[in-house]
Scaffold this motif. Structure first.
Motif, mmCIF file in Angstrom:
data_model
loop_
_atom_site.group_PDB
_atom_site.id
_atom_site.type_symbol
_atom_site.label_atom_id
_atom_site.label_comp_id
_atom_site.label_asym_id
_atom_site.label_seq_id
_atom_site.Cartn_x
_atom_site.Cartn_y
_atom_site.Cartn_z
ATOM 1 N N GLY A 49 0.910 -1.194 0.079
ATOM 2 C CA GLY A 49 -0.056 -0.173 0.057
ATOM 3 C C GLY A 49 0.740 1.226 -0.199
ATOM 4 O O GLY A 49 0.383 2.372 -0.521
ATOM 5 N N GLU A 104 3.495 4.604 5.865
ATOM 6 C CA GLU A 104 2.137 3.655 5.581
ATOM 7 C C GLU A 104 1.342 4.389 4.925
ATOM 8 O O GLU A 104 1.298 5.394 4.950
ATOM 9 C CB GLU A 104 1.777 3.195 7.251
ATOM 10 C CG GLU A 104 2.043 1.800 7.626
ATOM 11 C CD GLU A 104 1.155 0.645 6.613
ATOM 12 O OE1 GLU A 104 0.777 1.041 5.413
ATOM 13 O OE2 GLU A 104 0.568 -0.177 7.057
ATOM 14 N N ASP A 105 0.538 3.475 4.196
ATOM 15 C CA ASP A 105 -0.716 4.147 3.532
ATOM 16 C C ASP A 105 -1.642 4.706 4.398
ATOM 17 O O ASP A 105 -2.275 5.854 4.447
ATOM 18 C CB ASP A 105 -1.043 3.103 2.309
ATOM 19 C CG ASP A 105 -1.374 1.848 3.156
ATOM 20 O OD1 ASP A 105 -1.245 1.640 4.405
ATOM 21 O OD2 ASP A 105 -1.793 0.844 2.005
HETATM 22 MG MG MG Z 1 -0.805 -1.310 3.977
#
Ligand code: MG
Ligand code: IMP
Length: 188
Positions: A49, A104-105
């Protein structure tokens, strides 16, 4: 791919490509204020992600840094957290004495990141901070100290800019709310 190309699969456009670009620059300026070249910051991107955030943020940062990747799994192909975190791909880098910034997304339940931070700290990193591009309200319930947050978003399932549903939509240039008919049909 433009959000408009999958209009029928979305209930709402949440964040445009332009808004993403501006926010990435904003985050980069915050991070630059906290580190110097001598810190030799290690950006740890969480696959898959965070690929877009990592690529854009790393290029926007006026800072010498290195990058590594981890793949963890806390979700199946559906939209519910399983609560179980597994390492699918580990880092290549020795973390001893390193200043680590996890990229992180999204933080949803916070389970993934709280586990990941503890895991990286246990490897002897000097510091472990978190940059999450999106944060959902659920994240407030657990103790995840996330130093850099892009957007606070409502509690909906979103796709685009790296975020997927069943591996699709990651390549959308913006972020939108996935229409329930997409996953209701798939999970029925
Ligand atoms: Mg993720
Ligand atoms: P958490 O452990 O509940 O915080 O979940 C974190 C991970 O779940 C993220 O890194 C995403 O991969 C995934 N996730 C959470 N919410 C969404 C969403 O709205 N769309 C797509 N993936 C999501």
């Amino acid at each position: 791919m433009d959000l408009a190309a999958v209009e029928a699969d979305l209930t709402e456009v949440l964040i445009s490509e332009e808004e993403i670009k501006a926010k990435i620059a904003e985050l980069a300026r915050q991070i630059e204020a906290d580190y110097t070249d001598d810190d030799d910051v290690l950006l740890v991107g969480v696959l898959k992600g965070a690929v877009m955030v990592m690529a854009d943020l790393a290029r926007e940062l006026k800072l010498h840094l290195t990058m590594d990747w981890m793949a963890v799994s806390s979700y199946g192909s559906g939209t519910q957290s399983s609560g179980v975190v597994r390492i699918l791909k580990d880092l290549d880098t020795d973390l001893t004495g390193r200043k680590v910034l996890i990229v992180e997304d999204i933080i949803d339940s916070g389970l993934t990141l709280s586990w990941l931070r503890a895991n990286l700290e246990s490897r002897g990193a000097e510091s472990v901070e978190i940059c999450a591009f999106l944060r959902k309200p659920e994240a407030a319930k657990v103790q995840v100290d996330c130093k850099y947050v892009g957007f606070e978003i409502p509690n909906a399932f979103v796709v685009g800019y790296g975020l997927d549903y069943a591996e699709r939509y990651r390549n959308l240039a913006g972020i939108g709310v996935l229409a329930p008919h997409v996953y209701e049909n798939a999970e029925a």
